[in-house]
Scaffold this motif. Structure first.
Motif, PDB file in Angstrom:
ATOM      1  N   ALA A  20       6.816  10.440   7.560  1.00 17.19           N
ATOM      2  CA  ALA A  20       6.541   9.366   7.244  1.00 17.19           C
ATOM      3  C   ALA A  20       7.503   8.051   7.432  1.00 17.19           C
ATOM      4  N   ILE A  21       8.810   9.507   7.535  1.00 16.71           N
ATOM      5  CA  ILE A  21       9.642   8.538   7.855  1.00 16.71           C
ATOM      6  C   ILE A  21       9.347   8.089  10.545  1.00 16.71           C
ATOM      7  N   LYS A  22       8.370   8.470  10.402  1.00 14.32           N
ATOM      8  CA  LYS A  22       8.997   8.889  12.022  1.00 14.32           C
ATOM      9  C   LYS A  22       7.432   7.676  12.616  1.00 14.32           C
ATOM     10  N   ALA A  23       6.612   7.853  11.236  1.00 14.56           N
ATOM     11  CA  ALA A  23       5.291   6.758  11.017  1.00 14.56           C
ATOM     12  C   ALA A  23       5.379   5.234  10.409  1.00 14.56           C
ATOM     13  N   GLY A  24       7.118   4.912  10.350  1.00 17.16           N
ATOM     14  CA  GLY A  24       6.807   4.182  10.527  1.00 17.16           C
ATOM     15  C   GLY A  24       7.349   2.895   8.541  1.00 17.16           C
ATOM     16  N   LYS A  25       7.331   4.003   8.068  1.00 13.95           N
ATOM     17  CA  LYS A  25       7.052   4.666   6.764  1.00 13.95           C
ATOM     18  C   LYS A  25       8.411   3.871   5.228  1.00 13.95           C
ATOM     19  N   ASP A  26       8.117   3.003   4.698  1.00 13.19           N
ATOM     20  CA  ASP A  26       9.834   3.279   4.198  1.00 13.19           C
ATOM     21  C   ASP A  26      10.157   4.593   2.663  1.00 13.19           C
ATOM     22  N   ARG A  61       1.030  -1.044  -0.338  1.00 14.23           N
ATOM     23  CA  ARG A  61      -0.362   0.145  -0.284  1.00 14.23           C
ATOM     24  C   ARG A  61       1.077   1.256   0.014  1.00 14.23           C
ATOM     25  N   ILE A  62       0.412   1.972  -0.657  1.00 17.26           N
ATOM     26  CA  ILE A  62       0.976   3.278  -0.759  1.00 17.26           C
ATOM     27  C   ILE A  62       1.080   4.773  -1.015  1.00 17.26           C
ATOM     28  N   ALA A  63       1.608   5.813  -0.905  1.00 13.42           N
ATOM     29  CA  ALA A  63       0.831   6.783  -0.794  1.00 13.42           C
ATOM     30  C   ALA A  63       1.893   7.975  -1.692  1.00 13.42           C
ATOM     31  N   ILE A  64       1.633   8.552  -2.682  1.00 15.74           N
ATOM     32  CA  ILE A  64       2.320   9.351  -3.380  1.00 15.74           C
ATOM     33  C   ILE A  64       2.467  10.805  -3.310  1.00 15.74           C
ATOM     34  N   LEU A  65       3.982  11.468  -2.833  1.00 16.10           N
ATOM     35  CA  LEU A  65       3.627  12.922  -2.776  1.00 16.10           C
ATOM     36  C   LEU A  65       3.596  13.446  -3.591  1.00 16.10           C
ATOM     37  N   PHE A  83      -0.388   8.542   6.669  1.00 17.88           N
ATOM     38  CA  PHE A  83      -1.335   7.721   6.756  1.00 17.88           C
ATOM     39  C   PHE A  83      -1.672   5.965   7.274  1.00 17.88           C
ATOM     40  N   GLU A  84      -2.471   6.204   7.778  1.00 13.76           N
ATOM     41  CA  GLU A  84      -2.708   4.461   8.574  1.00 13.76           C
ATOM     42  C   GLU A  84      -3.042   3.394   7.419  1.00 13.76           C
ATOM     43  N   GLY A  85      -1.725   2.180   7.115  1.00 10.82           N
ATOM     44  CA  GLY A  85      -2.139   1.748   6.602  1.00 10.82           C
ATOM     45  C   GLY A  85      -0.248   1.472   5.792  1.00 10.82           C
ATOM     46  N   VAL A  86      -0.179   2.357   5.393  1.00 11.97           N
ATOM     47  CA  VAL A  86       0.520   2.803   4.321  1.00 11.97           C
ATOM     48  C   VAL A  86       1.797   2.375   4.277  1.00 11.97           C
ATOM     49  N   ASP A  87       2.236   1.434   3.623  1.00 15.62           N
ATOM     50  CA  ASP A  87       3.831   0.524   3.532  1.00 15.62           C
ATOM     51  C   ASP A  87       4.585   1.511   2.731  1.00 15.62           C
ATOM     52  N   LEU A  88       4.623   1.764   1.724  1.00 16.29           N
ATOM     53  CA  LEU A  88       5.630   2.984   1.390  1.00 16.29           C
ATOM     54  C   LEU A  88       4.758   4.197   1.000  1.00 16.29           C
ATOM     55  N   VAL A  89       5.410   5.446   1.001  1.00 16.97           N
ATOM     56  CA  VAL A  89       5.442   6.411   0.658  1.00 16.97           C
ATOM     57  C   VAL A  89       7.258   7.422  -0.634  1.00 16.97           C
ATOM     58  N   VAL A  90       6.109   7.581  -1.851  1.00 19.63           N
ATOM     59  CA  VAL A  90       6.687   8.384  -3.484  1.00 19.63           C
ATOM     60  C   VAL A  90       7.093   9.460  -2.829  1.00 19.63           C
ATOM     61  N   THR A  91       8.365   9.584  -2.557  1.00 26.47           N
ATOM     62  CA  THR A  91       8.010  11.426  -2.388  1.00 26.47           C
ATOM     63  C   THR A  91       8.400  12.084  -3.674  1.00 26.47           C
ATOM     64  N   ALA A  92       7.434  12.487  -4.445  1.00 27.83           N
ATOM     65  CA  ALA A  92       7.418  13.094  -5.598  1.00 27.83           C
ATOM     66  C   ALA A  92       7.007  14.340  -5.880  1.00 27.83           C
TER      67      ALA A  92
END
Ligand code: NDP
Ligand code: MG
Length: 389
Positions: free
Chosen positions: A119-125, A13-17, A97-106
């Motif tokens: 994102a890092i503090k929330a434990g996301k890759d 599950r990802i988020a894309i910034l 955001f809860e449930g996100v595994d990886l955040v793409v910082t774009a």
């Protein structure tokens, strides 16, 4: 949290910034061709028309729009289909955001620092495209990556190349890394010829189609300078351990020379989808429909030294890295200011390095202690330059 799909594969599950940008759109394209990846969050600055299309295409749970008025318009349009947040706080919330595994910082620019930290503090890759965050807050981000035990996966093609070459290798046995660069649209030109360069000419990158800011950075060679600093943080290298070579065909994406003299290179046609995909699915590789490299079709692969006399930004970046502390932040902030002015046709191309040098020379360097320190340095730089340029 990793969900197992009904085919037994794990669902990421990802988020894309910055989903509406060049890297963001290419990331979504990869996502839509793979059924084991789910988009939970997206963000944009102002482009709500494209963001709305993306909402209908991938059904995220949350989106954020930096521009608060545009966020309100989007909220009216999409109703209850998705949670719409606004402003930098919104981006920071999407990043964690809860449930996100990886955040793409774009996202482009230093605005990416706080969402990346969140994102890092929330434990996301992190799949990191937003190099400006690492250039300006590298020490803080790398410490947090260590503290929160998350993965920081490079998206930038050069850093992805090094990362791929390091697979199974001992990073302490690197002698140096060699970053390749196309040389940009003005390769071969001298500084004296820079007077009449137009925005349109500077945006014409020879091998990649990218967002406007990084295209200008490629034309001044600042992009390579930022990448030198990015590489130093990602791979724990001293400035003297990072070389830059101009390779106009952009086939070799970067190289490592090991202590035994062996050089390992990663190659492919210039296409950002390959490094984006590598970061998304790491450590797995996936098939895709990207055009393949056919070396017999390449008439030549050439290499030359960068012209640091005419393209001074590269040396300014090396200097900032050498000195450290707040100086890379000044370099980056001054560059963001100058590039934005050039794009608005309010500044000559040849003045971009002059503005950066002006700010760096006047700055009293201090160690970076926290994010606020980085943001204060950015503010100092803008105030200094605005009073003169
Ligand atoms: P783009 O300009 O194409 O996209 C930038 C994205 O960030 C858009 O979604 C934009 O939203 C959003 N954004 C812009 N300004 C702000 C802001 N102030 N606040 C919040 N969001 C903002 O950039 P790229 O995709 O080219 O580059 C993104 C990052 O990736 C950069 O750091 C770049 O250096 C790096 N990179 C890019 C490569 C490429 O091939 N493009 C290659 C390697 C690295 P909106 O659309 O609404 O304006
Ligand atoms: Mg790059």
């Amino acid at each position: 949290m990793i969900i197992i799909t009904r085919w037994g594969e794990s669902m990421k599950r990802i988020a894309i910034l910055g989903s509406t940008g060049s890297i963001g759109c290419q990331t979504l394209d990869i996502v839509m061709r793979n059924d084991d990846i789910q988009v939970m969050g997206l963000t944009a600055h102002t482009n709500i028309d494209l963001l709305e299309q993306q909402i209908h295409a991938v059904h995220p749970k949350v989106v954020a729009v930096m521009d608060k008025d545009k966020a309100a318009i989007l909220k009216n349009r999409v109703g209850n289909q998705v949670q719409v947040l606004a402003g930098l706080d919104g981006l920071i919330e999407v990043a964690a955001f809860e449930g996100v595994d990886l955040v793409v910082t774009a996202v482009v620019g230093m605005i990416g620092i706080q969402p990346t930290v969140s994102a890092i503090k929330a434990g996301k890759d992190i799949a990191l495209a937003n190099k400006e965050a690492l250039v300006t807050a590298g020490e803080l981000i790398m410490n947090l990556v260590e503290q929160y035990q998350v993965q920081l996966l490079p998206v930038d093609s050069e850093h992805s190349a090094i990362f791929q070459c390091l697979n199974g290798e001992n990073s302490r046995q690197i002698n140096k890394v060699i970053l390749t660069g196309s040389g940009g649209p003005f390769r071969g030109m001298k500084e004296r010829d820079f007077s009449n360069i137009t925005v349109e000419q500077a945006l014409k990158h020879p091998t990649y189609s990218m967002g406007k800011k990084i295209s200008i950075d490629s034309a001044t060679l600042m992009n390579k300078g930022l990448e030198v600093i990015e590489a130093s943080w990602l791979f724990h290298l001293k400035p003297s351990e990072i070389d830059v070579i101009i390779h106009p065909q952009s086939i070799i994406h970067s190289m490592i020379e090991f202590i035994d003299g062996s050089v390992m290179a990663q190659m492919g046609l210039p296409n950002m989808k390959v490094p984006i995909q590598y970061a998304l699915f790491y450590p797995d590789r996936k098939p895709n429909s990207c055009k393949r490299l056919n070396l017999a079709e390449m008439s030549q692969l050439t290499f030359e030294e960068p012209d640091v006399t005419s393209f001074r930004c590269l040396q300014l970046a090396y200097h900032a890295l050498e000195i450290g502390g707040t100086l890379p932040t000044v370099l980056n902030a001054a560059n963001e200011y100058a590039v934005s002015k050039f794009l608005k046709q309010q500044l000559d191309f040849k003045n971009i390095p002059k503005i950066i040098e002006y700010a760096m020379e006047r700055h009293k360097v201090t160690p970076i202690t926290d994010v606020q320190n980085v943001l204060d340095t950015e503010k100092w730089t803008y105030e200094l330059i605005e009073s003169r340029w």
